[in-house]
Write an enzyme that holds these catalytic residues in place. Structure first.
Site, short mmCIF file in Angstrom:
data_model
loop_
_atom_site.label_atom_id
_atom_site.label_comp_id
_atom_site.label_asym_id
_atom_site.label_seq_id
_atom_site.Cartn_x
_atom_site.Cartn_y
_atom_site.Cartn_z
N TYR A 61 -12.69 -2.59 -3.57
CA TYR A 61 -13.08 -1.83 -2.31
C TYR A 61 -14.57 -1.94 -2.73
O TYR A 61 -14.96 -1.72 -1.73
CB TYR A 61 -12.43 -0.90 -1.67
N ARG A 80 -2.47 -14.14 4.70
CA ARG A 80 -3.16 -13.31 5.88
C ARG A 80 -2.16 -13.60 6.72
O ARG A 80 -1.73 -11.93 8.18
CB ARG A 80 -3.98 -13.90 6.03
N THR A 100 -5.80 -7.10 10.37
CA THR A 100 -5.75 -5.77 9.76
C THR A 100 -5.44 -4.56 10.88
O THR A 100 -5.04 -3.22 10.30
CB THR A 100 -7.69 -5.23 9.67
N GLU A 126 -9.34 -10.77 -7.31
CA GLU A 126 -8.49 -10.05 -7.10
C GLU A 126 -8.14 -9.99 -8.09
O GLU A 126 -6.93 -9.07 -8.99
CB GLU A 126 -7.91 -9.98 -5.69
N ARG A 175 2.61 -6.27 9.10
CA ARG A 175 1.61 -4.68 9.79
C ARG A 175 2.29 -4.39 10.79
O ARG A 175 1.79 -3.26 11.50
CB ARG A 175 -0.06 -5.60 10.01
N ASN A 203 -2.03 0.31 6.56
CA ASN A 203 -1.85 -0.88 7.35
C ASN A 203 -0.52 -1.53 6.17
O ASN A 203 -1.03 -2.75 5.95
CB ASN A 203 -2.58 -1.86 7.72
N PHE A 253 -15.28 3.67 6.66
CA PHE A 253 -14.09 4.24 6.04
C PHE A 253 -13.82 4.23 4.68
O PHE A 253 -12.46 4.35 3.80
CB PHE A 253 -13.09 3.65 6.90
N LYS A 285 0.84 -1.04 -0.18
CA LYS A 285 0.52 -0.15 0.06
C LYS A 285 1.05 1.33 -0.17
O LYS A 285 1.82 1.39 0.22
CB LYS A 285 -1.04 0.31 1.12
N HIS A 293 -2.70 -5.43 1.64
CA HIS A 293 -3.58 -6.39 1.52
C HIS A 293 -3.42 -7.74 0.22
O HIS A 293 -1.99 -7.69 0.19
CB HIS A 293 -3.70 -5.20 -0.13
#
Ligand code: GDP
Length: 140
Positions: free
Chosen positions: A51, A87, A93, A128, A104, A114, A59, A11, A117
């Site tokens: 998203y 993950r 998150t 995706e 993270r 964070n 948010f 990100k 993704h």
């Protein structure tokens, strides 16, 4: 466990701090192979599309503004159990709740900014990956 592919995004908070290589080192150390990768600047429409499932969340606007605030690195990761493995390597998150040693926990600035993704299921991973890459872009 079968070899899977998952969609990862480094990100804007991480690219801004020059952490692309540091994040990639974590992924590779975890046995995930980067089989496609591209640095892009998302448009607002592209971020909103990606998203879309979060459109009703409070948010959503902030998240889309953040995701278009700088370059991102979109990538396809391949490996045993890649969806769950990624993950785990990313962590929760909210970085305040992420386990020690996760991306993270170590790099994220906030629950929004964070750093990474990762797809949350094999089905979502397929959708995706197809959002950003064609089959010819992925070199396993
Ligand atoms: P993920 O699968 O761990 O990325 O989490 P989600 O799918 O629930 O949320 C998508 C992204 O929205 C997260 O990675 C964060 O960047 C952002 N996000 C999630 N929850 C919140 C929140 O409560 N506040 C804000 N500002 N951003 C959030």
């Amino acid at each position: 466990m079968a070899v899977e592919r998952t969609l990862s995004i480094i990100k804007p908070d991480a690219t801004r701090r020059n952490l692309t290589g540091a994040v990639n080192a974590r992924l590779e150390a975890a046995g995930l192979r980067i089989v496609a990768q591209r640095r892009i600047r998302l448009t607002r429409a592209q971020a909103e599309g990606f998203y879309a499932v979060h459109r009703a969340r409070p948010f959503f606007d902030g998240l889309c503004a953040f995701m278009t605030s700088g370059p991102v690195v979109v990538q396809v990761l391949e490996g045993e159990n890649a969806v769950a493995r990624n993950r785990e390597v990313m962590g929760a998150t909210d970085p305040a709740k992420a386990a020690p040693g996760t991306i993270r926990k170590d790099f994220a600035e906030s629950i929004e900014a964070n750093s990474a993704h990762g797809s949350d299921s094999a089905d979502n991973a397929a959708v995706e990956i197809a959002y950003f890459f064609s089959g010819l872009d992925i070199v396993g």
